[in-house]
Scaffold this active site. Structure first.
Site, mmCIF file in Angstrom:
data_model
loop_
_atom_site.group_PDB
_atom_site.id
_atom_site.type_symbol
_atom_site.label_atom_id
_atom_site.label_comp_id
_atom_site.label_asym_id
_atom_site.label_seq_id
_atom_site.Cartn_x
_atom_site.Cartn_y
_atom_site.Cartn_z
ATOM 1 N N ARG A 164 0.827 -1.292 -0.153
ATOM 2 C CA ARG A 164 -0.155 -0.093 0.242
ATOM 3 C C ARG A 164 0.811 1.113 -0.111
ATOM 4 N NH1 ARG A 164 -2.446 -3.812 -1.146
ATOM 5 N NH2 ARG A 164 -4.293 -4.554 -0.190
ATOM 6 N N SER A 237 -11.606 -0.242 2.764
ATOM 7 C CA SER A 237 -10.843 -0.621 3.946
ATOM 8 C C SER A 237 -10.037 0.587 4.189
ATOM 9 C CB SER A 237 -9.735 -1.692 3.422
ATOM 10 O OG SER A 237 -10.611 -2.830 3.027
ATOM 11 N N GLU A 333 -5.218 3.516 5.713
ATOM 12 C CA GLU A 333 -4.975 3.621 4.362
ATOM 13 C C GLU A 333 -4.926 4.856 3.608
ATOM 14 O OE1 GLU A 333 -6.130 0.921 1.498
ATOM 15 O OE2 GLU A 333 -6.090 -0.945 2.887
#
Length: 337
Positions: A164, A237, A333
């Site tokens: 990520r 998410s 995130e």
């Protein structure tokens, strides 16, 4: 090209946070950026780049100039014996592009179906799902340097991908505008079925086991667990799955034998952040106008009227509770403006 003032961004971010840009402009061609760079007043402003707004937590007031990347179009640009090379513009909707590749018979992106956002944002976050990441198929990224407007091409290696994360989220943040992305998709496709319930869903539906069926299975699974951002504001998410040493993972298994984990690399394991959050009791709980989704503890949702402060207050409390219970740090995130 027109620069707008006090542009409402509330519908331009999937969390549906109340937000307004001091100045706002849409870019459809590289020359639009050159025009901005030739304006001495505009050049002094603080610039922010907006894609699909699916991975952002926006403040109520965004100071400076927001650049909305609005170019579109995709095509097969080359092929050899083993691969198709497909280029998509940064402003394209990611899922629409993925479904187009599958319709053409180009495999490789099926596990990344239904991820919100744009093509240009995909390399920044190195988006991933069900055992696949963008870095697995990305060939190169064409960027415009914000300080000069010059074009620069980054190879897969240049992007410095990690979980990520990428060069564009770290050293390159605020320096480059991603303009288009080229993918190298294999003509001999190997299906990834080991994550989640993909194989079970394909078998349950009685579908032939191929890339299109995998995509349909992923879409079904995601829709059953994740809220539609058009209905309930969310950024998918919200936390990354934490990566821990095998020693810590084994220690946690003694106390929590149902711990959900996956082998990562070099003796490390990836823990399921959603499971950790669920065990702290946050699934379905709210804090003010925000909460963790009742069907998936990993998803932070806006029940209406939330601000960035509300989001970070909840995120901080959830992370603290996970740390206190498991001794594991979880990180958000989304990017914070």
């Amino acid at each position: 090209m027109q620069i707008h003032t006090n542009q409402d961004l509330s519908s331009s971010n999937t969390l549906q946070l109340r937000s307004q840009a001091e100045h706002y402009v849409e870019l459809h061609k590289p020359e639009d950026l050159h025009l901005l760079l030739n304006d001495s007043q505009v050049k002094k402003m603080n610039w922010k780049i907006l894609g699909g707004g699916s991975n952002l937590v926006l403040p109520y007031k965004v100071q400076g100039l927001v650049l909305k990347v609005a170019n579109q179009g995709w095509s097969l640009i080359n092929e050899d014996t083993d691969y198709w090379f497909v280029k998509a513009q940064a402003g394209d909707i990611w899922n629409e592009f993925v479904q187009w590749t599958l319709a053409q018979g180009y495999w490789g992106l099926e596990n990344l179906s239904l991820i919100p956002g744009t093509v240009g944002a995909a390399p920044i976050q190195n988006i991933g799902a069900y055992g696949v990441e963008v870095k697995d198929s990305l060939w190169e990224v064409t960027c415009l340097e914000l300080i000069s407007g010059e074009t620069k091409v980054f190879s897969n290696k240049d992007c410095r991908f990690s979980y990520r994360d990428s060069f564009f989220k770290q050293e390159g943040a605020g320096k480059y505008l991603i303009w288009d992305v080229t993918f190298r998709l294999p003509k001999k496709n190997t299906l990834r079925l080991e994550y989640g319930d993909i194989r079970k869903e394909v078998e349950r539906q009685g579908w032939t086991l191929d890339a299109r069926s995998v995509a349909k299975a992923v879409i079904n699974i995601r829709q059953s667990k994740l809220p539609d951002p058009k209905v309930i504001g969310n950024a998918g998410s919200f936390f990354k799955n934490p990566i821990v040493t095998q020693a810590l993972r084994d220690q946690l298994l003694i106390t929590y034998p149902n711990l959900v984990s996956f082998p990562y690399e070099q003796g490390q394991f990836k823990l399921a952040a959603g499971w950790l959050i669920d065990q702290t009791g946050w699934k379905g709980r709210t804090l003010g106008p925000v909460g963790m989704y009742e069907k998936q503890a990993l998803v932070l949702v806006n029940h209406g009227g939330a601000t960035a402060e509300d989001v970070w207050r909840l995120a901080s409390q959830v992370a603290l509770d996970v740390k206190n219970k498991f001794g594991v740090d979880i990180e958000p995130e989304p990017i914070r403006w």
